[in-house]
Design an enzyme around this catalytic site. Structure first.
Site, PDB file in Angstrom:
ATOM      1  NE  ARG A  95       4.621   1.833   0.023  1.00 52.41           N
ATOM      2  CZ  ARG A  95       5.724   1.330   0.999  1.00 52.41           C
ATOM      3  NH1 ARG A  95       6.829   1.482   0.335  1.00 52.41           N
ATOM      4  NH2 ARG A  95       5.000   0.864   2.086  1.00 52.41           N
TER       5      ARG A  95
ATOM      6  CE  LYS B 298      13.540 -11.359  -9.864  1.00 50.47           C
ATOM      7  NZ  LYS B 298      14.260 -11.452  -8.729  1.00 50.47           N
TER       8      LYS B 298
ATOM      9  CD  GLU C 299      17.063 -13.330  -7.813  1.00 50.60           C
ATOM     10  OE1 GLU C 299      16.400 -13.819  -6.560  1.00 50.60           O
ATOM     11  OE2 GLU C 299      16.516 -12.214  -8.220  1.00 50.60           O
TER      12      GLU C 299
ATOM     13  CD1 TRP D  67      -0.151  -6.236  -3.311  1.00 51.71           C
ATOM     14  CD2 TRP D  67      -0.331  -6.863  -1.099  1.00 51.71           C
ATOM     15  NE1 TRP D  67       0.072  -7.529  -3.163  1.00 51.71           N
ATOM     16  CE2 TRP D  67       0.046  -8.052  -1.671  1.00 51.71           C
ATOM     17  CE3 TRP D  67      -0.469  -6.836   0.327  1.00 51.71           C
ATOM     18  CZ2 TRP D  67       0.344  -9.254  -1.063  1.00 51.71           C
ATOM     19  CZ3 TRP D  67      -0.340  -8.310   0.993  1.00 51.71           C
ATOM     20  CH2 TRP D  67       0.272  -9.373   0.123  1.00 51.71           C
TER      21      TRP D  67
ATOM     22  CE  LYS E 274      11.394  -3.214  -5.341  1.00 53.06           C
ATOM     23  NZ  LYS E 274      12.138  -4.355  -6.224  1.00 53.06           N
TER      24      LYS E 274
ATOM     25  CG  HIS F  81      19.313 -36.816  -5.040  1.00 54.64           C
ATOM     26  ND1 HIS F  81      19.713 -38.158  -4.420  1.00 54.64           N
ATOM     27  CD2 HIS F  81      20.178 -36.193  -5.284  1.00 54.64           C
ATOM     28  CE1 HIS F  81      20.968 -38.402  -4.627  1.00 54.64           C
ATOM     29  NE2 HIS F  81      21.369 -37.121  -5.109  1.00 54.64           N
TER      30      HIS F  81
ATOM     31  CG  ASN G  90       1.644   0.569   4.247  1.00 51.02           C
ATOM     32  OD1 ASN G  90       1.268  -0.598   4.088  1.00 51.02           O
ATOM     33  ND2 ASN G  90       2.864   1.137   4.041  1.00 51.02           N
ATOM     34  N   GLY G  91      -0.769  -1.268   6.267  1.00 53.93           N
ATOM     35  CA  GLY G  91      -0.132  -2.292   7.457  1.00 53.93           C
ATOM     36  C   GLY G  91      -1.285  -3.171   7.819  1.00 53.93           C
TER      37      GLY G  91
ATOM     38  CB  CYS H  85      -0.720   0.221   1.086  1.00 59.69           C
ATOM     39  SG  CYS H  85      -1.953  -1.270   1.242  1.00 59.69           S
TER      40      CYS H  85
ATOM     41  CD  GLU I 158       9.768 -11.386  -8.596  1.00 58.50           C
ATOM     42  OE1 GLU I 158       8.901 -11.047  -7.663  1.00 58.50           O
ATOM     43  OE2 GLU I 158      10.786 -11.467  -8.538  1.00 58.50           O
TER      44      GLU I 158
END
Ligand code: M6R
Length: 611
Positions: free
Chosen positions: A27, A488, A484, A73, A606, A507, A99-100, A2, A491
């Site tokens: 955000r 990428k 990584e 968000w 983000k 395995h 926000n939170g 947010c 997402e």
């Protein structure tokens, strides 16, 4: 999570709010809203992005020189018009953006319901705004006191901006756990979750601390804590330029940030490596270095990409400085009751410096008496303020939700820490030291060279963009790179991808391999090269499609793999920094070919300031 903006002054607030919200969209971007105070509080809000909000407002009268805006968000309640912020209290005295997460919202809500309050949305925010109003009306007190009293009853995290109809010339702000910055102008103030909406108006900022409450009029700012102690605001100079937060001609922030890496890596070691003497200094660790040097162990914590950087750090510090290192997901570490010693060194890695799990893990480590260091990108963010020392990455603002330049900057810092410790502990000899320092200094040029392969990488991407699954394999320093690379891809393109240590393939994951399974192998010439070559053979024997990232001039893998991307040679300890670049570009192109929004991937934000 947010984005929040606010304005009080003499200008029209709406354009400032909308522009600010666009900058903060990284955000959260599932709904947006504004409230303006112009002889009465008017709210405009809707599901969708800030552009949808702009259309929704259209030609309606939205004037006013006091206002606030929010891009959401979703945490409590699906993204829709009703759950979008701002939220107003039942009798309309208070309007609030948040926000939170208010963790005890259920208990507070049920108390308010018993007192006749009804709720329109599913949000925790509506509970808070009604709690403030309830306390205000019951106590017949000032709005400021009501806000402070309400906040003292709240558990959880918040960054808040609040308007009250009874004090139309005032805007209130409060922070606990979620960032809030105040920009100080000439008879005007700006509020935002980070400095990007503020930078074009003023360079003087105040970062709110936890439990701060600000009462702001256009020509006055009063700062208190929730216990009513008066605080002196600390005005700081913002080290941010407007040009740093534009796309500068690139189609996406992610692409711009991938291309910025020659510079961002240089900025990370600039002033830390003396290019004449090759001497390495990290000012933020200066006082603590002797303690780290003699540490029994180091624990690295982080989330997502920062955790991957931490894994590279583990390999680097163990190899170069011979200090045992453990790498932990901050979210696991904070809840699994880990054994912590007073002489432990904890290194917290975070681009944003605001990740809730990392912050909580830091607090826990500090309570146990450990020394906590930070590796962060955002100057003035919460993590650097909580730690005993640390190193800023100086990569510049990273706006694309998929982290790219932050990763390479974090690994650069970890490399410098490992070299420095190795030097002091005499586990890095002169030859290795020079080769690593020269390797670091040569990196920007080598990354430029990798970026020149963009067209090749784009062409290769066209063979993979319809895949539904992908395997990424690497060994040693290249195993975290495989993780990584896979992150990428998932997402931003929504293709399922997994990173594995190449040898682990047999395995289990090898069962997945058939003629439809792309396997991306990071196979540069290092100490595991021959073994990785065997792993590629194993994949080819099962008809898997192999894309290999190889060292320039490699002919062995070229004859085996379906596609290769070449990168320049570099010391093995620096190989993660180069080999990750083609993987970033690969995910970017695949996502574009699939029609995905790379800068704002679905369901993500983000900075994850909630649990
Ligand atoms: O700001 P932080 O580095 O603490 O963020 C940690 C993760 O949320 C972040 O790396 C996330 O995994 C990125 N979206 C990855 O690209």
């Amino acid at each position: 999570m947010c984005g929040i903006v606010g304005y009080i002054g003499n200008r029209e607030a709406l354009p400032i709010l909308l522009k600010g919200l666009k900058r903060l969209e990284y955000r959260g971007y599932d709904s947006a809203g504004v409230a303006l105070n112009n002889g009465g509080i008017k709210i405009f809000k809707c599901q969708g992005k800030v552009a949808d909000l702009e259309n929704h407002i259209g030609t309606q009268n939205a004037s006013g020189s006091i206002g606030m805006g929010h891009t959401r968000w979703a945490t409590h309640g699906v993204p829709n018009d009703i759950n979008a912020h701002p939220h107003s209290s039942q009798k309309g005295h208070f309007t609030l953006i948040h926000n939170g997460i208010i963790e005890n919202y259920a208990e507070l809500k049920s108390k308010l319901q018993h007192r006749g309050y009804e709720f329109k949305s599913d949000t925790d925010t509506e509970v808070l705004v009604n709690l403030i109003e309830y306390i205000y009306l019951k106590g017949n007190i000032t709005p400021e006191i009501a806000i402070r009293l309400a906040l003292s009853k709240v558990e959880g995290a918040y960054g808040l901006v609040i308007l009250c109809d009874k004090e139309p010339e005032t805007i209130f702000a409060a922070r606990k756990g979620s960032p809030l910055v105040i920009g100080v102008g000439d008879n005007e103030y700006f509020l935002a979750s980070d400095a990007t909406p503020i930078v074009e108006y003023t360079k003087s900022v105040i970062y709110l601390n936890d439990n701060d409450v600000a009462v702001i009029k256009k020509n006055e700012l009063k700062l208190k804590n929730i216990k009513n102690d008066i605080l002196t605001p600390k005005i700081q100079k913002l080290d941010l330029e407007l040009g740093q937060i534009d796309k500068n001609g690139f189609d996406h922030f992610m692409l711009k940030e991938i291309y910025e890496q020659p510079k961002s890596i240089l900025d990370t070691y600039r002033g830390r490596i003396n290019t004449n003497s090759n001497e390495l200094t990290l000012g933020g660790l200066y006082d603590i270095l002797p303690k780290i040097e003699h540490a029994r162990r180091i624990i690295i914590i982080g989330c997502g990409t920062s955790w991957h950087a931490g894994m590279v750090g583990e390999y680097l510090i163990e190899e170069l400085a011979r200090i045992p290192v453990e790498v932990e997901y901050a979210s696991e570490f904070r809840y699994r009751n880990p054994i912590l010693y007073k002489d432990d060194i904890v290194i917290a890695i975070s681009q944003s410096g605001e990740t809730a799990d990392t912050l909580a893990a830091i607090k826990m480590a500090k309570e146990a008496g450990a020394t906590v260091l930070g590796i962060c990108n955002v100057v003035g963010s919460s993590i650097p303020r909580e730690t005993d020392g640390g190193v800023y990455t100086h990569a510049g603002p990273e706006i694309g939700v998929a982290s790219t330049k932050a990763f390479t900057a974090q690994v650069t810092v970890l490399t410098m820490i490992a070299i420095l410790l190795g030097r002091r502990r005499k586990t890095v000899d002169d030859n290795l030291y020079s080769s690593l320092i020269n390797g670091l200094l040569a990196l920007p040029e080598k990354i430029e060279e990798v970026l020149k392969s963009n067209d090749i990488i784009k062409e290769v991407s066209s063979h993979f963009y319809e895949a539904t699954n992908c395997l990424y394999l690497g060994r040693g320093y290249l195993f975290p790179v495989a993780l990584e690379g896979a992150l990428k891809l998932k997402e931003i393109s929504y293709i399922h991808a997994e990173g594995y240590p190449a040898a682990e393939m047999k395995h289990g994951p090898i069962a997945l391999i058939d003629e439809k399974m792309p396997v991306i192998v990071i196979a540069t010439k290092d100490s595991s090269y021959d073994k990785v070559v065997s792993n590629i053979q194993e994949v080819k024997a099962r008809k898997g499609i192999v894309l290999a990232i190889v060292t320039k001039g490699d002919t062995v893998i070229k004859n085996m793999a379906d596609y290769v991307i070449e990168i320049p040679e570099t010391p093995e300890q620096l190989s993660a920094l180069l080999s990750v670049i083609p993987l970033q570009l690969l995910s970017y192109h695949i996502a574009i070919m699939r029609g995905c929004n790379v800068d704002q991937p679905r369901n993500l934000a983000k900075s994850v300031t909630v649990e």
